[in-house]
Design a protein around this motif. Sequence first.
Motif, PDB file in Angstrom:
ATOM      1  N   ARG A   1      26.324 -65.620 -54.157  1.00 40.59           N
ATOM      2  CA  ARG A   1      25.553 -65.247 -52.955  1.00 40.59           C
ATOM      3  C   ARG A   1      26.474 -64.765 -51.842  1.00 40.59           C
ATOM      4  N   HIS A   2      27.630 -65.406 -51.701  1.00 40.24           N
ATOM      5  CA  HIS A   2      28.573 -64.991 -50.666  1.00 40.24           C
ATOM      6  C   HIS A   2      29.086 -63.583 -50.956  1.00 40.24           C
ATOM      7  N   ALA A   3      29.392 -63.300 -52.203  1.00 38.84           N
ATOM      8  CA  ALA A   3      29.844 -61.953 -52.574  1.00 38.84           C
ATOM      9  C   ALA A   3      28.777 -60.923 -52.234  1.00 38.84           C
ATOM     10  N   LYS A   4      27.529 -61.229 -52.571  1.00 42.75           N
ATOM     11  CA  LYS A   4      26.431 -60.300 -52.267  1.00 42.75           C
ATOM     12  C   LYS A   4      26.251 -60.126 -50.760  1.00 42.75           C
ATOM     13  N   ALA A  46      38.495 -56.308 -44.257  1.00 44.12           N
ATOM     14  CA  ALA A  46      38.230 -57.759 -44.279  1.00 44.12           C
ATOM     15  C   ALA A  46      36.959 -58.055 -45.061  1.00 44.12           C
ATOM     16  N   ARG A  47      35.934 -57.230 -44.866  1.00 41.80           N
ATOM     17  CA  ARG A  47      34.668 -57.424 -45.567  1.00 41.80           C
ATOM     18  C   ARG A  47      34.853 -57.210 -47.073  1.00 41.80           C
ATOM     19  N   THR A  48      35.578 -56.159 -47.440  1.00 40.46           N
ATOM     20  CA  THR A  48      35.817 -55.857 -48.844  1.00 40.46           C
ATOM     21  C   THR A  48      36.635 -56.966 -49.505  1.00 40.46           C
ATOM     22  N   ARG A  49      37.641 -57.438 -48.796  1.00 39.65           N
ATOM     23  CA  ARG A  49      38.473 -58.517 -49.348  1.00 39.65           C
ATOM     24  C   ARG A  49      37.660 -59.801 -49.523  1.00 39.65           C
ATOM     25  N   ALA A  50      36.808 -60.105 -48.557  1.00 48.17           N
ATOM     26  CA  ALA A  50      35.985 -61.312 -48.657  1.00 48.17           C
ATOM     27  C   ALA A  50      35.025 -61.217 -49.839  1.00 48.17           C
ATOM     28  N   ALA A  51      34.435 -60.046 -50.059  1.00 50.04           N
ATOM     29  CA  ALA A  51      33.535 -59.863 -51.205  1.00 50.04           C
ATOM     30  C   ALA A  51      34.305 -60.016 -52.512  1.00 50.04           C
TER      31      ALA A  51
END
Length: 193
Positions: free
Chosen positions: A91-94, A53-58
């Motif tokens: 910023r969200h990606a980071k 989920a974290r990887t997909r969100a990034a």
Amino acid sequence: MPFPHAPRARPGPRRRSLLAVAPTALLAAGCSAGSRDADPAAGSSPPQASERARTRAARDSRELAERYDAVIAAHAGLAQRLGPLREDAVRHAKAFESFGTAAGSASASPESAAPAGAVPSAGAVPSAGAVPSAGAVPVPTKEKDALSGLAAAEREIADRRLEALLDAPAELARLLASVAAAGAAHVFLLTKG
């Protein structure tokens, strides 16, 4: 002979309303506690799911920043309006890339070494938040259609993040919810602003 006065209503909820609401409250509490309080020794499935989920969100945030780059490159007049929204996506990606301790540092290093030339030269977008371009993103020729496309992408990603937070650990769920709320604000700014 005078009639007796009717009893006055007491403040607060009545017993019947409490009895009607109690099973629903217990059911809701039981459903939400089960997914968050899973035994970590039971298996490695929840950490893997949260990492996905974290990887997909990034990845979604990086792709969204690329869409903003493409629209800014095609419609230079929108650069001032879209620049802050694009920077939010970066910023969200980071934030997703650096989330956690070991997982964040392992995934942030290869992706943060992005070439500075990936930012289009047509806008007032700072090169400090450069995002690598995986390919050409199609941009409509009309500004209104381009803004609608960005709003639809923001809406889709925000909805996906809201779904993902249901199974995410508490800290990641808070980050997903916060970024989804920012995405909803971006939709408003793109459609009404």
